[in-house]
Design a protein around this motif. Structure first.
Motif, PDB file in Angstrom:
ATOM      1  N   UNK A  96       0.461  -1.159  -0.527  1.00 40.07           N
ATOM      2  CA  UNK A  96      -0.152   0.190  -0.304  1.00 40.07           C
ATOM      3  C   UNK A  96       0.640   1.151  -0.164  1.00 40.07           C
ATOM      4  N   UNK A  97       0.218   1.922  -0.181  1.00 34.76           N
ATOM      5  CA  UNK A  97       0.753   3.439  -0.734  1.00 34.76           C
ATOM      6  C   UNK A  97       0.510   3.991   0.766  1.00 34.76           C
ATOM      7  N   UNK A  98      -0.209   4.046   1.180  1.00 38.51           N
ATOM      8  CA  UNK A  98      -0.451   4.613   1.931  1.00 38.51           C
ATOM      9  C   UNK A  98      -1.320   4.010   3.448  1.00 38.51           C
ATOM     10  N   UNK A  99      -1.703   4.065   4.605  1.00 42.06           N
ATOM     11  CA  UNK A  99      -1.613   3.185   5.598  1.00 42.06           C
ATOM     12  C   UNK A  99      -2.476   4.030   6.650  1.00 42.06           C
ATOM     13  N   UNK A 100      -4.100   4.086   7.246  1.00 47.54           N
ATOM     14  CA  UNK A 100      -4.800   4.525   7.888  1.00 47.54           C
ATOM     15  C   UNK A 100      -4.750   3.804   8.863  1.00 47.54           C
ATOM     16  N   UNK A 101      -4.768   4.144  10.317  1.00 47.95           N
ATOM     17  CA  UNK A 101      -5.138   3.786  11.594  1.00 47.95           C
ATOM     18  C   UNK A 101      -5.505   4.482  12.136  1.00 47.95           C
ATOM     19  N   UNK A 102      -7.063   4.464  12.633  1.00 49.03           N
ATOM     20  CA  UNK A 102      -8.195   6.239  12.743  1.00 49.03           C
ATOM     21  C   UNK A 102      -9.161   5.360  14.322  1.00 49.03           C
ATOM     22  N   UNK A 103      -8.580   5.730  15.519  1.00 49.19           N
ATOM     23  CA  UNK A 103      -8.986   5.310  16.767  1.00 49.19           C
ATOM     24  C   UNK A 103      -8.457   3.794  16.816  1.00 49.19           C
ATOM     25  N   UNK A 104      -7.629   3.237  16.499  1.00 45.16           N
ATOM     26  CA  UNK A 104      -7.098   1.968  16.837  1.00 45.16           C
ATOM     27  C   UNK A 104      -6.359   1.865  17.525  1.00 45.16           C
ATOM     28  N   UNK A 105      -5.288   2.955  17.822  1.00 47.26           N
ATOM     29  CA  UNK A 105      -4.729   2.245  19.304  1.00 47.26           C
ATOM     30  C   UNK A 105      -5.494   3.015  20.215  1.00 47.26           C
ATOM     31  N   UNK A 106      -4.933   2.300  21.514  1.00 44.80           N
ATOM     32  CA  UNK A 106      -6.040   3.135  23.091  1.00 44.80           C
ATOM     33  C   UNK A 106      -4.377   3.218  24.016  1.00 44.80           C
ATOM     34  N   UNK A 107      -2.928   2.204  24.008  1.00 44.47           N
ATOM     35  CA  UNK A 107      -2.476   1.720  24.600  1.00 44.47           C
ATOM     36  C   UNK A 107      -2.543   2.069  26.324  1.00 44.47           C
ATOM     37  N   UNK A 108      -3.765   1.263  26.285  1.00 42.24           N
ATOM     38  CA  UNK A 108      -4.191   0.900  27.827  1.00 42.24           C
ATOM     39  C   UNK A 108      -2.940  -0.372  27.880  1.00 42.24           C
ATOM     40  N   UNK A 109      -3.393  -0.887  29.174  1.00 39.89           N
ATOM     41  CA  UNK A 109      -2.197  -1.602  29.941  1.00 39.89           C
ATOM     42  C   UNK A 109      -2.090  -3.571  29.212  1.00 39.89           C
ATOM     43  N   UNK A 110      -3.253  -3.508  29.067  1.00 39.40           N
ATOM     44  CA  UNK A 110      -3.801  -5.188  28.424  1.00 39.40           C
ATOM     45  C   UNK A 110      -3.662  -4.895  26.884  1.00 39.40           C
ATOM     46  N   UNK A 111      -3.762  -4.045  26.427  1.00 36.25           N
ATOM     47  CA  UNK A 111      -3.580  -4.397  24.912  1.00 36.25           C
ATOM     48  C   UNK A 111      -2.395  -3.678  24.475  1.00 36.25           C
ATOM     49  N   UNK A 112      -1.589  -2.674  25.187  1.00 40.56           N
ATOM     50  CA  UNK A 112      -0.103  -2.049  24.756  1.00 40.56           C
ATOM     51  C   UNK A 112       0.666  -2.768  24.140  1.00 40.56           C
ATOM     52  N   UNK A 113       0.768  -3.978  24.231  1.00 41.42           N
ATOM     53  CA  UNK A 113       2.511  -4.374  23.681  1.00 41.42           C
ATOM     54  C   UNK A 113       1.606  -5.036  22.480  1.00 41.42           C
ATOM     55  N   UNK A 114       0.114  -5.524  22.527  1.00 38.54           N
ATOM     56  CA  UNK A 114       0.160  -5.280  20.913  1.00 38.54           C
ATOM     57  C   UNK A 114      -0.216  -4.536  20.015  1.00 38.54           C
ATOM     58  N   UNK A 115      -0.510  -3.841  20.680  1.00 38.85           N
ATOM     59  CA  UNK A 115      -0.500  -2.449  20.011  1.00 38.85           C
ATOM     60  C   UNK A 115       0.771  -2.302  19.153  1.00 38.85           C
ATOM     61  N   UNK A 116       1.442  -1.977  20.072  1.00 37.77           N
ATOM     62  CA  UNK A 116       2.898  -1.768  19.730  1.00 37.77           C
ATOM     63  C   UNK A 116       3.636  -2.608  18.754  1.00 37.77           C
ATOM     64  N   UNK A 117       3.142  -3.784  19.353  1.00 34.32           N
ATOM     65  CA  UNK A 117       3.654  -4.714  17.977  1.00 34.32           C
ATOM     66  C   UNK A 117       3.486  -4.433  16.749  1.00 34.32           C
ATOM     67  N   UNK A 118       1.502  -4.610  16.511  1.00 35.89           N
ATOM     68  CA  UNK A 118       0.693  -4.034  15.540  1.00 35.89           C
ATOM     69  C   UNK A 118       2.070  -3.055  15.059  1.00 35.89           C
ATOM     70  N   UNK A 119       1.889  -1.531  15.135  1.00 34.65           N
ATOM     71  CA  UNK A 119       2.188  -0.124  14.853  1.00 34.65           C
ATOM     72  C   UNK A 119       4.377  -0.729  14.257  1.00 34.65           C
ATOM     73  N   UNK A 120       4.886  -1.627  14.968  1.00 31.20           N
ATOM     74  CA  UNK A 120       6.277  -1.257  14.948  1.00 31.20           C
ATOM     75  C   UNK A 120       5.827  -1.659  13.331  1.00 31.20           C
ATOM     76  N   UNK A 121       5.326  -3.124  13.528  1.00 34.91           N
ATOM     77  CA  UNK A 121       5.115  -3.816  11.783  1.00 34.91           C
ATOM     78  C   UNK A 121       5.410  -3.084  10.894  1.00 34.91           C
ATOM     79  N   UNK A 122       4.317  -2.102  10.554  1.00 37.63           N
ATOM     80  CA  UNK A 122       3.514  -2.016   9.717  1.00 37.63           C
ATOM     81  C   UNK A 122       4.821  -0.622   9.751  1.00 37.63           C
ATOM     82  N   UNK A 123       5.386   0.330  10.871  1.00 36.99           N
ATOM     83  CA  UNK A 123       6.474   1.036  10.216  1.00 36.99           C
ATOM     84  C   UNK A 123       7.741   0.308   9.316  1.00 36.99           C
ATOM     85  N   UNK A 124       8.212  -1.121   9.672  1.00 33.40           N
ATOM     86  CA  UNK A 124       9.410  -1.744   9.540  1.00 33.40           C
ATOM     87  C   UNK A 124       8.876  -1.932   8.057  1.00 33.40           C
ATOM     88  N   UNK A 125       7.732  -2.575   8.019  1.00 36.22           N
ATOM     89  CA  UNK A 125       7.550  -3.023   6.502  1.00 36.22           C
ATOM     90  C   UNK A 125       6.579  -2.482   5.218  1.00 36.22           C
TER      91      UNK A 125
END
Length: 190
Positions: A96-125
């Motif tokens: 993709x030329x454009x990737x949109x993530x609207x209201x996806x990340x909350x960074x709460x304690x329970x989901x933070x690791x999973x959300x951080x992992x997703x964003x890092x994977x997007x930025x790397x790939x």
């Protein structure tokens, strides 16, 4: 399998119109291309961007939301395809030329690791030159966490940072709420 948002999405267009600032940014770009809307829900952003001429793919775990979005795309002959899937298992970000993530990340304690992992994977790939747009609630430390993640990657350049106001009106109860958001748009260096 039914998911929590399937029940909420019984109300069509639950979250209303997209942010005018988001649509204005994408309308102002001189080129169009393939856009991925991650966690697209009912397609409030995906539909608007497809109407601007972007070739949009939306992915969400809600079959109800995807079905509603696909019906609108079919009816209006939009370049928009919705797929039901787990965003955390999705891997084709480099398409993709454009990737949109609207209201996806909350960074709460329970989901933070999973959300951080997703964003890092997007930025790397993400492919070089890709624009990555994140809209996030401007409360607590969410924006601070997001900034730390985005700018840990040297090959990411800030394109736009805009304050947004989201006004939600529950159609059933007429309850309204106003929430501050930030829209950060970065571009992976070519």
């Amino acid at each position: 399998m039914s998911v929590g948002y399937d029940k909420h999405y019984q109300t069509e267009n639950l979250f209303g119109a997209p942010y005018p600032e988001l649509v204005a940014f994408y309308a102002g770009l001189s080129h169009r291309g393939k856009l991925l809307d991650v966690g697209c829900g009912q397609g409030r952003d995906a539909i608007a961007l497809a109407r601007l001429g972007y070739e949009v793919t939306g992915i969400d775990h809600s079959a109800v939301g995807i079905e509603q979005m696909n019906k609108i795309a079919y009816r209006e002959h939009l370049p928009l395809t919705g797929i039901v899937g787990d965003i955390y298992e999705y891997t084709a970000f480099d398409q993709y030329d454009f990737i949109l993530l609207d209201s996806l990340f909350h960074f709460g304690k329970k989901e933070r690791a999973r959300e951080v992992g997703l964003l890092e994977r997007i930025l790397k790939t993400a492919k070089p030159g890709a624009y990555i747009t994140v809209c996030i609630q401007d409360v607590g430390k969410k924006v601070e966490i997001l900034n730390a993640l985005l700018f840990r990657f040297e090959e990411i350049d800030l394109v736009d940072k805009t304050s947004l106001v989201y006004e939600f009106k529950d159609q059933a109860s007429s309850h309204t709420s106003t929430t501050k958001y930030k829209m950060l748009i970065v571009r992976k260096q070519t």
